[in-house]
Scaffold this motif. Sequence first.
Motif, PDB file in Angstrom:
ATOM      1  N   PHE A  73      -4.089  11.344 -13.017  1.00 16.70           N
ATOM      2  CA  PHE A  73      -5.223  11.638 -12.318  1.00 16.70           C
ATOM      3  C   PHE A  73      -5.434  12.969 -11.784  1.00 16.70           C
ATOM      4  CE2 PHE A  73      -5.498   7.085 -12.878  1.00 16.70           C
ATOM      5  CZ  PHE A  73      -6.567   6.814 -13.470  1.00 16.70           C
ATOM      6  N   GLY A  74      -4.551  13.704 -11.598  1.00 20.86           N
ATOM      7  CA  GLY A  74      -4.616  15.067 -11.029  1.00 20.86           C
ATOM      8  C   GLY A  74      -4.913  14.996  -9.519  1.00 20.86           C
ATOM      9  N   LEU A  75      -4.557  13.834  -8.945  1.00 18.24           N
ATOM     10  CA  LEU A  75      -4.594  13.550  -7.309  1.00 18.24           C
ATOM     11  C   LEU A  75      -3.472  14.169  -6.356  1.00 18.24           C
ATOM     12  CD1 LEU A  75      -5.925  10.250  -7.447  1.00 18.24           C
ATOM     13  CD2 LEU A  75      -7.184  12.277  -6.906  1.00 18.24           C
ATOM     14  N   ASP A  76      -3.555  14.868  -5.418  1.00 18.55           N
ATOM     15  CA  ASP A  76      -2.623  15.245  -4.396  1.00 18.55           C
ATOM     16  C   ASP A  76      -2.580  14.165  -3.102  1.00 18.55           C
ATOM     17  OD1 ASP A  76      -1.594  17.710  -5.626  1.00 18.55           O
ATOM     18  OD2 ASP A  76      -3.570  18.379  -5.581  1.00 18.55           O
ATOM     19  N   LEU A  77      -3.806  13.877  -2.527  1.00 21.04           N
ATOM     20  CA  LEU A  77      -3.913  12.940  -1.567  1.00 21.04           C
ATOM     21  C   LEU A  77      -4.569  11.879  -2.073  1.00 21.04           C
ATOM     22  CD1 LEU A  77      -5.178  15.320   0.976  1.00 21.04           C
ATOM     23  CD2 LEU A  77      -2.836  14.783   0.886  1.00 21.04           C
ATOM     24  N   TYR A  78      -3.784  10.428  -2.118  1.00 19.05           N
ATOM     25  CA  TYR A  78      -4.103   9.311  -2.575  1.00 19.05           C
ATOM     26  C   TYR A  78      -3.418   8.243  -2.169  1.00 19.05           C
ATOM     27  CZ  TYR A  78      -0.429   9.762  -5.697  1.00 19.05           C
ATOM     28  OH  TYR A  78       0.876  10.032  -6.639  1.00 19.05           O
ATOM     29  N   GLY A  79      -3.953   6.917  -2.444  1.00 17.96           N
ATOM     30  CA  GLY A  79      -3.250   5.668  -2.261  1.00 17.96           C
ATOM     31  C   GLY A  79      -3.285   4.855  -3.292  1.00 17.96           C
ATOM     32  N   ILE A  80      -2.356   4.119  -3.405  1.00 17.77           N
ATOM     33  CA  ILE A  80      -2.583   3.056  -4.423  1.00 17.77           C
ATOM     34  C   ILE A  80      -2.126   1.470  -3.854  1.00 17.77           C
ATOM     35  CG2 ILE A  80      -1.913   4.313  -6.314  1.00 17.77           C
ATOM     36  CD1 ILE A  80       0.824   3.112  -6.608  1.00 17.77           C
ATOM     37  N   ASP A  81      -2.713   0.494  -4.292  1.00 13.40           N
ATOM     38  CA  ASP A  81      -2.589  -1.062  -3.950  1.00 13.40           C
ATOM     39  C   ASP A  81      -1.797  -1.527  -5.030  1.00 13.40           C
ATOM     40  OD1 ASP A  81      -3.974  -0.082  -1.675  1.00 13.40           O
ATOM     41  OD2 ASP A  81      -6.091  -1.605  -2.314  1.00 13.40           O
ATOM     42  N   VAL A  82      -0.664  -2.061  -4.577  1.00 14.64           N
ATOM     43  CA  VAL A  82       0.232  -2.663  -5.775  1.00 14.64           C
ATOM     44  C   VAL A  82       0.557  -4.162  -5.114  1.00 14.64           C
ATOM     45  CG1 VAL A  82       2.552  -2.407  -6.769  1.00 14.64           C
ATOM     46  CG2 VAL A  82       1.392  -0.463  -6.031  1.00 14.64           C
ATOM     47  N   VAL A  83       0.624  -4.960  -6.387  1.00 15.61           N
ATOM     48  CA  VAL A  83       0.905  -6.397  -6.131  1.00 15.61           C
ATOM     49  C   VAL A  83       2.437  -6.658  -6.780  1.00 15.61           C
ATOM     50  CG1 VAL A  83       0.678  -9.037  -6.636  1.00 15.61           C
ATOM     51  CG2 VAL A  83      -1.428  -7.274  -5.836  1.00 15.61           C
ATOM     52  N   LYS A 142       0.751  -1.205  -0.137  1.00 13.05           N
ATOM     53  CA  LYS A 142      -0.043  -0.021  -0.198  1.00 13.05           C
ATOM     54  C   LYS A 142       0.899   1.264  -0.045  1.00 13.05           C
ATOM     55  CE  LYS A 142      -4.246   1.747   0.558  1.00 13.05           C
ATOM     56  NZ  LYS A 142      -5.269   1.371  -0.141  1.00 13.05           N
ATOM     57  N   VAL A 143       0.529   2.314  -1.112  1.00 15.62           N
ATOM     58  CA  VAL A 143       1.512   3.385  -1.129  1.00 15.62           C
ATOM     59  C   VAL A 143       0.515   4.563  -1.044  1.00 15.62           C
ATOM     60  CG1 VAL A 143       3.151   4.583  -2.799  1.00 15.62           C
ATOM     61  CG2 VAL A 143       2.941   2.149  -2.690  1.00 15.62           C
ATOM     62  N   TYR A 144       0.990   5.503  -0.006  1.00  8.99           N
ATOM     63  CA  TYR A 144       0.286   6.525   0.115  1.00  8.99           C
ATOM     64  C   TYR A 144       1.100   7.680  -0.126  1.00  8.99           C
ATOM     65  CZ  TYR A 144      -2.040   3.418   3.750  1.00  8.99           C
ATOM     66  OH  TYR A 144      -2.833   2.636   4.234  1.00  8.99           O
ATOM     67  N   CYS A 145       0.308   8.637  -0.747  1.00  8.37           N
ATOM     68  CA  CYS A 145       1.073   9.953  -1.199  1.00  8.37           C
ATOM     69  C   CYS A 145       0.186  11.036  -0.678  1.00  8.37           C
ATOM     70  CB  CYS A 145       0.671  10.308  -2.588  1.00  8.37           C
ATOM     71  SG  CYS A 145       1.419  11.713  -3.397  1.00  8.37           S
ATOM     72  N   LEU A 146       1.097  12.098   0.214  1.00  7.99           N
ATOM     73  CA  LEU A 146       0.615  13.177   0.743  1.00  7.99           C
ATOM     74  C   LEU A 146       1.341  14.324  -0.018  1.00  7.99           C
ATOM     75  CD1 LEU A 146       1.319  10.989   3.141  1.00  7.99           C
ATOM     76  CD2 LEU A 146       0.339  12.726   4.431  1.00  7.99           C
ATOM     77  N   ALA A 147       0.711  14.896  -1.006  1.00  7.55           N
ATOM     78  CA  ALA A 147       0.945  16.138  -1.484  1.00  7.55           C
ATOM     79  C   ALA A 147       2.716  15.926  -2.122  1.00  7.55           C
ATOM     80  CB  ALA A 147       0.915  17.388  -0.709  1.00  7.55           C
ATOM     81  N   GLY A 148       2.920  14.584  -2.498  1.00  5.89           N
ATOM     82  CA  GLY A 148       4.218  14.610  -3.202  1.00  5.89           C
ATOM     83  C   GLY A 148       5.058  13.822  -2.121  1.00  5.89           C
ATOM     84  N   GLU A 149       4.891  13.541  -0.973  1.00  7.65           N
ATOM     85  CA  GLU A 149       5.590  12.772  -0.046  1.00  7.65           C
ATOM     86  C   GLU A 149       4.979  11.213  -0.071  1.00  7.65           C
ATOM     87  OE1 GLU A 149       5.613  12.552   4.760  1.00  7.65           O
ATOM     88  OE2 GLU A 149       6.055  14.346   3.874  1.00  7.65           O
ATOM     89  N   PHE A 150       5.915  10.352  -0.122  1.00  5.85           N
ATOM     90  CA  PHE A 150       5.499   8.856  -0.228  1.00  5.85           C
ATOM     91  C   PHE A 150       5.827   8.020   0.866  1.00  5.85           C
ATOM     92  CE2 PHE A 150       3.810   9.206  -4.640  1.00  5.85           C
ATOM     93  CZ  PHE A 150       4.559  10.121  -5.259  1.00  5.85           C
TER      94      PHE A 150
END
Length: 314
Positions: free
Chosen positions: A220-230, A175-183
Amino acid sequence: MKLCFLVEELYRHDGMPLDVVRQLTSWGHQVDVVRPGGSLLRISEEVRAGTHDAWVLKTVSGGPGLTLLEAAAAVGLTTVNDARSIRAVRDKALTSVIARQHGLPVPVTYSAPRATLFADVPEELFPLVVKPADGSSGRGVRLVSDPGRLADAEQPGEGQLIAQPYVSNAGSDLKVYCLAGEFHATVRRSPLHPDAPVDERAVPLPAEVAEAAAKVGAVFGLDLYGIDVVLGPDGPVIVDINDFPSFRRVPDAASRLAGAVLELARTGGSHRKGAIAPAPRIRVQPEISHGRHRPPAAGPVADMAAAVPEGART
């Protein structure tokens, strides 16, 4: 600053985003919390008044909060995450088209109103992961081993479904979280393997995954988001994208997220059009290979951290 948080009923007692609200309040900012599913709103005037510096949404798919956020954006108010970008990742069928058009490592996706219709998917692509097109938090996700088991996967009242080839894994996702460019990256138990003995924790972020995560934000033009990666046999595969996720196990998540919200409120976000604009005319991306992988057998689950380079940045 004066902020408006739109918090759906499912999250009204949840630490995220209420911990963020408390943090912002402790810093001297005014935060109004609106429950779209449980409040009477004079919406035409409340939004048009424009008394808030920014609007923030923590919503469920299909909830009324997104409509309010879209209303705020329609009259020119600042929203943390563009409302149109949120809409693009809430419909997982639409998400898959946009993602693959831009070359993101997302599985080939099928859509149907009933699970049994996936019987026409080529058999070599089974097992399939079937889930609601508007699902969230792992709701309704199931693994279908072969076409003969599709009838057992039927669940009433789900609406449109999507199906994707299963990507072989050790029982856990990244699970990868992005907070305005911070991962930040964490290992999380896969919803497809709820009994897998996985040590859920923060881990270094592989460079290849970091690149894909950053591209998701740009597309997608998102700033706060998460992705699930396998981390599959052919490399990382993105199996889900979420706006405003839980940010679980991110160090000092509440203060980091509160700071990101303030920065985005001040700047208006990234100003990227992302998926809002038509995708450029680019060459069709090569098919992503998924082969005929089977779920792991019962027994000890390999540690995903072994696949993560020690020197990768966080």
